[in-house]
Design a protein around this motif. Structure first.
Motif, PDB file in Angstrom:
ATOM      1  N   GLY A 162       0.729  -1.347  -0.007  1.00  0.00           N
ATOM      2  CA  GLY A 162       0.091  -0.056  -0.098  1.00  0.00           C
ATOM      3  C   GLY A 162       0.960   1.128   0.001  1.00  0.00           C
ATOM      4  O   GLY A 162       0.575   2.062  -0.703  1.00  0.00           O
ATOM      5  N   TRP A 163       1.901   1.134   0.750  1.00  0.00           N
ATOM      6  CA  TRP A 163       2.869   2.518   0.856  1.00  0.00           C
ATOM      7  C   TRP A 163       3.580   2.685  -0.528  1.00  0.00           C
ATOM      8  O   TRP A 163       3.873   3.680  -0.996  1.00  0.00           O
ATOM      9  N   MET A 164       4.087   1.497  -1.247  1.00  0.00           N
ATOM     10  CA  MET A 164       4.563   1.399  -2.461  1.00  0.00           C
ATOM     11  C   MET A 164       3.465   1.836  -3.612  1.00  0.00           C
ATOM     12  O   MET A 164       4.073   2.811  -4.526  1.00  0.00           O
ATOM     13  N   PHE A 165       2.511   1.413  -3.399  1.00  0.00           N
ATOM     14  CA  PHE A 165       1.369   2.226  -4.171  1.00  0.00           C
ATOM     15  C   PHE A 165       1.084   3.599  -4.177  1.00  0.00           C
ATOM     16  O   PHE A 165       1.060   4.341  -5.112  1.00  0.00           O
ATOM     17  N   ASN A 166       1.149   3.980  -2.943  1.00  0.00           N
ATOM     18  CA  ASN A 166       1.025   5.477  -2.528  1.00  0.00           C
ATOM     19  C   ASN A 166       2.253   6.283  -3.281  1.00  0.00           C
ATOM     20  O   ASN A 166       2.074   7.262  -3.604  1.00  0.00           O
ATOM     21  N   GLY A 167       3.368   5.699  -3.181  1.00  0.00           N
ATOM     22  CA  GLY A 167       4.400   6.258  -3.793  1.00  0.00           C
ATOM     23  C   GLY A 167       4.415   6.307  -5.243  1.00  0.00           C
ATOM     24  O   GLY A 167       4.730   7.347  -6.062  1.00  0.00           O
ATOM     25  N   LEU A 168       3.871   5.250  -5.799  1.00  0.00           N
ATOM     26  CA  LEU A 168       3.664   5.295  -7.328  1.00  0.00           C
ATOM     27  C   LEU A 168       2.823   6.445  -7.756  1.00  0.00           C
ATOM     28  O   LEU A 168       2.804   7.130  -8.783  1.00  0.00           O
ATOM     29  N   CYS A 169       1.640   6.562  -6.883  1.00  0.00           N
ATOM     30  CA  CYS A 169       0.561   7.427  -7.281  1.00  0.00           C
ATOM     31  C   CYS A 169       1.186   8.686  -7.177  1.00  0.00           C
ATOM     32  O   CYS A 169       0.974   9.802  -8.035  1.00  0.00           O
ATOM     33  N   SER A 170       1.948   9.051  -6.093  1.00  0.00           N
ATOM     34  CA  SER A 170       2.503  10.398  -5.823  1.00  0.00           C
ATOM     35  C   SER A 170       3.445  10.711  -7.030  1.00  0.00           C
ATOM     36  O   SER A 170       3.433  12.033  -7.343  1.00  0.00           O
ATOM     37  N   SER A 171       4.429   9.954  -7.453  1.00  0.00           N
ATOM     38  CA  SER A 171       5.405  10.277  -8.632  1.00  0.00           C
ATOM     39  C   SER A 171       4.491  10.569  -9.537  1.00  0.00           C
ATOM     40  O   SER A 171       4.869  11.696 -10.383  1.00  0.00           O
ATOM     41  N   MET A 172       3.346   9.941 -10.107  1.00  0.00           N
ATOM     42  CA  MET A 172       2.736  10.291 -11.201  1.00  0.00           C
ATOM     43  C   MET A 172       2.024  11.558 -11.204  1.00  0.00           C
ATOM     44  O   MET A 172       2.116  12.409 -12.151  1.00  0.00           O
ATOM     45  N   ILE A 173       1.259  11.773 -10.131  1.00  0.00           N
ATOM     46  CA  ILE A 173       0.780  13.166  -9.869  1.00  0.00           C
ATOM     47  C   ILE A 173       2.106  14.272  -9.772  1.00  0.00           C
ATOM     48  O   ILE A 173       1.397  15.468 -10.417  1.00  0.00           O
ATOM     49  N   ILE A 174       2.938  14.312  -9.218  1.00  0.00           N
ATOM     50  CA  ILE A 174       3.831  15.289  -9.094  1.00  0.00           C
ATOM     51  C   ILE A 174       4.370  15.401 -10.607  1.00  0.00           C
ATOM     52  O   ILE A 174       4.442  16.801 -11.078  1.00  0.00           O
ATOM     53  N   PHE A 175       4.802  14.441 -11.502  1.00  0.00           N
ATOM     54  CA  PHE A 175       5.391  14.613 -12.661  1.00  0.00           C
ATOM     55  C   PHE A 175       4.385  15.293 -13.694  1.00  0.00           C
ATOM     56  O   PHE A 175       4.596  16.433 -14.280  1.00  0.00           O
ATOM     57  N   PHE A 176       3.293  14.494 -13.762  1.00  0.00           N
ATOM     58  CA  PHE A 176       2.433  14.967 -14.888  1.00  0.00           C
ATOM     59  C   PHE A 176       1.759  16.318 -14.637  1.00  0.00           C
ATOM     60  O   PHE A 176       1.354  17.019 -15.503  1.00  0.00           O
TER      61      PHE A 176
END
Length: 291
Positions: free
Chosen positions: A116-130
């Protein structure tokens, strides 16, 4: 060698296990999960940039940005979490021995929680970049009307990462003292101090970071608006998840926290009483010393 043992000392096992055992288990579990989160959030922004640039081998960040991320801008909050965090007070922890069962049942360090924390990091990276790239596209960022270049994109995206991972720590931590405030907000301030000093060095050394804060980012209202918007958007999914979890599937320490915050008498939770484990451990220690 044998030695005499005072049996009365076994009374300290209650505080050692129920209080410090629970605190240490939660601190270590949270530290490891947060390490996954903050490094995935930062690392995947590099991956999204490479896909966006057709894998041209152009690095997303300045070399010193990469070197200082885990050393200066995100390390101290994790250390403070591992040393000082307390989800419940000592009195409530001893009053509710069921909290110790979180470690026995491995609730806080299970694969679903880690993923769950890894998925949170994945979502955070996508939101930040895009969000960062789409917000900066086709906007004049300098006083002479020039649009965003690579150095501005790197500084803005890196700022969003530093703000996000430190604000995520502020949302995850339970026990705030001046130390927590100092290391969390101080880490963000340290990033700007570093960028200010590093950007004043000659271009042969600072390269793409040369005067990027003083001349471009800091004077632009768009830079600060993007940071606020991106950080809020990135933390919103976690905030919503925690709100739903507290409402429908609270964990044992959540129940104690909610009752404490409501000013109610904290009830004893007896679903998984760890006291038999403590008695067994005391007996084993006594037999070892006797032998």
């Amino acid at each position: 060698m044998s030695s005499d043992v005072n049996i009365a000392q076994f009374r300290f096992l209650q505080r050692l296990l129920l209080l410090h055992g629970h605190w240490c288990y939660r601190r270590i579990s949270m530290m490891i999960c947060y390490f996954f989160y903050k490094n995935i959030t930062f690392g995947l922004t590099l991956f999204w940039f490479e896909t966006h640039s057709s894998f041209s081998a152009q690095p997303a960040y300045n070399d010193w940005y990469l070197s200082t991320y885990n050393v200066f801008f995100t390390s101290l909050p994790v250390i403070a979490l591992g040393v000082f965090d307390q989800d419940v007070s000592a009195r409530l922890c001893l009053k509710n021995p069921n909290l110790y069962a979180e470690g026995i049942e491995n609730i806080l360090y299970s694969w679903p929680r880690i993923l769950g924390w890894m998925f949170n990091g994945l979502c955070s990276s996508m939101i930040i970049f895009f969000l960062t790239t789409s917000s900066l596209k086709h906007h004049a960022f300098r006083s002479d009307g020039r649009v965003v270049d690579f150095s501005v994109l790197a500084a803005t995206m890196y700022s969003c990462v530093v703000w996000t991972v430190n604000c995520q720590m502020a949302l995850s931590i339970n026990y705030f003292t001046w130390i927590q405030h100092f290391v969390i907000w101080g880490s963000i301030a340290l990033w700007y101090i570093f960028l200010l000093i590093y950007g004043t060095l000659p271009p042969t050394f600072s390269k793409s970071a040369y005067l990027v804060l003083v001349e471009v980012c800091a004077p632009s209202p768009l830079y600060w608006i993007i940071i606020i918007f991106v950080v809020f958007s990135t933390l919103l999914p976690y905030f919503a998840f925690r709100a739903i979890q507290l409402r429908f599937w609270p964990m044992p320490h959540d129940v104690v926290q909610l009752d404490r915050n409501r000013g109610l008498k904290v009830k004893q939770i007896r679903d998984a009483n760890p006291l038999p484990y403590i008695r067994d451990l005391a007996l084993v220690l006594f037999l070892i010393q006797a032998l």
